[in-house]
Design a protein around this motif. Sequence first.
Motif, PDB file in Angstrom:
ATOM      1  N   LEU A   1      44.606 -54.407 -91.209  1.00 20.82           N
ATOM      2  CA  LEU A   1      43.254 -53.860 -91.214  1.00 20.82           C
ATOM      3  C   LEU A   1      42.213 -54.891 -91.611  1.00 20.82           C
ATOM      4  N   ASP A   2      42.617 -55.916 -92.352  1.00 22.82           N
ATOM      5  CA  ASP A   2      41.649 -56.896 -92.855  1.00 22.82           C
ATOM      6  C   ASP A   2      41.274 -57.952 -91.827  1.00 22.82           C
ATOM      7  N   LYS A   3      41.886 -57.936 -90.642  1.00 23.46           N
ATOM      8  CA  LYS A   3      41.675 -59.032 -89.703  1.00 23.46           C
ATOM      9  C   LYS A   3      40.780 -58.696 -88.515  1.00 23.46           C
ATOM     10  N   THR A   4      40.603 -57.421 -88.186  1.00 19.57           N
ATOM     11  CA  THR A   4      39.967 -57.068 -86.928  1.00 19.57           C
ATOM     12  C   THR A   4      38.487 -57.484 -86.867  1.00 19.57           C
ATOM     13  N   THR A   5      38.044 -57.841 -85.677  1.00 20.67           N
ATOM     14  CA  THR A   5      36.623 -58.074 -85.423  1.00 20.67           C
ATOM     15  C   THR A   5      36.010 -56.887 -84.678  1.00 20.67           C
ATOM     16  N   TRP A   6      36.692 -55.745 -84.704  1.00 25.45           N
ATOM     17  CA  TRP A   6      36.229 -54.542 -83.989  1.00 25.45           C
ATOM     18  C   TRP A   6      34.795 -54.187 -84.425  1.00 25.45           C
TER      19      TRP A   6
ATOM     20  N   GLY B   1      30.366 -58.930 -82.893  1.00 24.68           N
ATOM     21  CA  GLY B   1      30.153 -59.625 -81.639  1.00 24.68           C
ATOM     22  C   GLY B   1      31.442 -60.235 -81.105  1.00 24.68           C
ATOM     23  N   TRP B   2      31.468 -60.520 -79.824  1.00 24.37           N
ATOM     24  CA  TRP B   2      32.659 -61.092 -79.203  1.00 24.37           C
ATOM     25  C   TRP B   2      32.982 -62.445 -79.819  1.00 24.37           C
ATOM     26  N   TYR B   3      34.246 -62.601 -80.221  1.00 25.26           N
ATOM     27  CA  TYR B   3      34.690 -63.853 -80.824  1.00 25.26           C
ATOM     28  C   TYR B   3      35.302 -64.737 -79.746  1.00 25.26           C
ATOM     29  N   ALA B   4      34.669 -65.875 -79.489  1.00 26.15           N
ATOM     30  CA  ALA B   4      35.114 -66.759 -78.409  1.00 26.15           C
ATOM     31  C   ALA B   4      35.888 -67.968 -78.918  1.00 26.15           C
ATOM     32  N   GLY B   5      36.201 -67.993 -80.211  1.00 28.83           N
ATOM     33  CA  GLY B   5      36.820 -69.181 -80.783  1.00 28.83           C
ATOM     34  C   GLY B   5      38.322 -69.125 -80.907  1.00 28.83           C
ATOM     35  N   ARG B   6      38.977 -68.186 -80.197  1.00 27.54           N
ATOM     36  CA  ARG B   6      40.431 -68.097 -80.320  1.00 27.54           C
ATOM     37  C   ARG B   6      41.099 -69.353 -79.782  1.00 27.54           C
ATOM     38  N   LYS B   7      42.194 -69.727 -80.417  1.00 25.56           N
ATOM     39  CA  LYS B   7      42.894 -70.953 -80.047  1.00 25.56           C
ATOM     40  C   LYS B   7      44.343 -70.633 -79.690  1.00 25.56           C
ATOM     41  N   GLY B   8      44.939 -71.513 -78.921  1.00 23.17           N
ATOM     42  CA  GLY B   8      46.356 -71.406 -78.643  1.00 23.17           C
ATOM     43  C   GLY B   8      47.137 -72.139 -79.719  1.00 23.17           C
ATOM     44  N   GLY B   9      48.342 -72.543 -79.366  1.00 24.73           N
ATOM     45  CA  GLY B   9      49.136 -73.308 -80.311  1.00 24.73           C
ATOM     46  C   GLY B   9      50.188 -72.470 -80.992  1.00 24.73           C
TER      47      GLY B   9
ATOM     48  N   ARG C   1      37.140 -66.948 -91.232  1.00 26.30           N
ATOM     49  CA  ARG C   1      36.754 -65.690 -91.861  1.00 26.30           C
ATOM     50  C   ARG C   1      35.333 -65.723 -92.426  1.00 26.30           C
ATOM     51  N   ILE C   2      35.043 -66.708 -93.241  1.00 28.82           N
ATOM     52  CA  ILE C   2      33.741 -66.762 -93.902  1.00 28.82           C
ATOM     53  C   ILE C   2      32.622 -67.052 -92.913  1.00 28.82           C
TER      54      ILE C   2
ATOM     55  N   THR D   1      40.947 -62.817 -84.653  1.00 31.12           N
ATOM     56  CA  THR D   1      40.878 -64.232 -84.303  1.00 31.12           C
ATOM     57  C   THR D   1      42.158 -64.727 -83.643  1.00 31.12           C
ATOM     58  N   TRP D   2      43.210 -63.922 -83.726  1.00 28.12           N
ATOM     59  CA  TRP D   2      44.479 -64.302 -83.113  1.00 28.12           C
ATOM     60  C   TRP D   2      44.490 -63.999 -81.617  1.00 28.12           C
TER      61      TRP D   2
END
Length: 400
Positions: free
Chosen positions: A59-64, A67-75, A88-89, A300-301
Motif C-alpha cells: 500500500l505504501d508504494k502506489t502512485t494511484w 500524475g503519470w510516473y514516466a521514470g520507471r527503469k528496467g534492470g 519517493r521524496i 515506480t516498479w
Amino acid sequence: MTDLLIRNIRPMAGTATDMLIRDGRIAAVGPNLVADGVTVEDGNGAIAIPALVDAHTHLDKTTWGMGWYAGRKGGDLQDLIDNERNERIPLGLDVHRQSMRHALQLIANGTGHIRSHVDVDHDHKLTLLEGKLRTREALQGAVDIQIVAFPQSGLMIRPGVYDLLDEALAMGADVVGGLDPSSMDRDPKASLDAIFRLAEKHGKPIDIHLHEYGELGAFTLEEIITRTRAHGMQGKVGVSHCFCLGMPDPHRVDPLMEQVAREDIRIFTTGHPSAEVPSLQDMRALGIKVGMGCDGIRDTWGPWGQPDMLHRARIVGMKNRMRRDDELELLLDTASRGGADAMGVEALGLVVGALADLTLVAGETLAHAAVEESTRPLVVKGGRVVARNGALTLPGITMP
C-alpha cells in the motif's frame, strides 16, 4: 450498524435465500427471514461469497491518483529497489494518502482483509510505517489491515535495519518481513536467524519475499523449512512469490511442496507475469494454505495492476492455465476464504456464527463470477455496508 438483513442472495451460488446478521456475525440463513427494526438490503439475486482478501500488496508504494510516473527503469531487482528508494521524496509520495487511495479502492471492490508490506530502511526509517498505521486506524471497521515490517533494501547488508525492524514491530507492525536471504543478504543463515529471532521476541508471524529462482531458491526454502520446524513455528511462517516452486522439474519441486505442506508454511502468490510461479492447483491439492495478492499497483516498479482482487484472480488464473469450472472455483476461494485462512484470520465462510464479511458478485455460477468483470453490488464488513455498486458508503471518509 452491525445488524442487517440481506434478502434474495445466493450464498456460494446456491439457492436464493435471505441472510440475517446480528452484532456483526451471521445469525441465520434461510428464506423469508423476519427481523423487526433491522436495515434491509436487496441482493437482487447476486452471488454472495466471503470477503475478498488481498494477502500480498504494498500500500505504501502506489502512485494511484498522482500524475503519470514516466521514470520507471528496467534492470534487475536491485535497480528497481534503488530507483524506488531514490524517487519517493522527489515524487512527493505521501504514504498515508497513497495507502488510503489504494485501500479504499480495494474496499469498494469487495476486499475485507489486506496484508501489506511496508518498507523499513535507512532512508525513511519508520516514517512509512507511521503513514500506514494512520491508514489502518482511519479504516478500522471497514477493512482489516495486517502490516508487514519489510526490509526492502536488505537486512544483513544494511547494519541498523534489524533495530529498525525491532522498533517497527514494537510500534504495531503485525508480521516480520524478509527478503531473499541468499541473493540479497548474501548470508542466509544470519538473515533467517535474525528474522526468526525477531518473530520469537515479539510473538509475531513471518512473511519472507523469496524471488530467488531455481536451486538457489530451493536451498533458501529448505533453510526456511528447517527453521520453521526447529522453532516450532508451523502455521506462523509465510513465503511470498516462492518462484523456486515453479521450477519445471517435478522430482525437485514435489518433495519441496510436500515439506511446505507438512510444516504448514503458507505461500502468497501474485501470478507474476514474467516469472515461473508455483502451481496453485498443485499447492492446494497438497493442502498448502495459499493466499494471493495484487502486489504493487501502478508504482515506480511498473505501470500495471488494479486495486481489485477479482482482477488479480484473473491474472493468477491465466498464469496457472485454469480453464475448468472446478479450477475457477478454486481460484475464487483462494482470492477470498482461502486467502484469509493463509493469513491466519477467521475463515469459516458464509455459515451461521461466522463474521459477516461478505461480497456480492455478478455471475450465474462461482466459476462465472471468477471471470466476470463488473462492479460489486454490495460489500459488507462485520455486518456494516461499506460499499455499494463500486461506491464507498463510509461516513466521513472520502477518496483523498
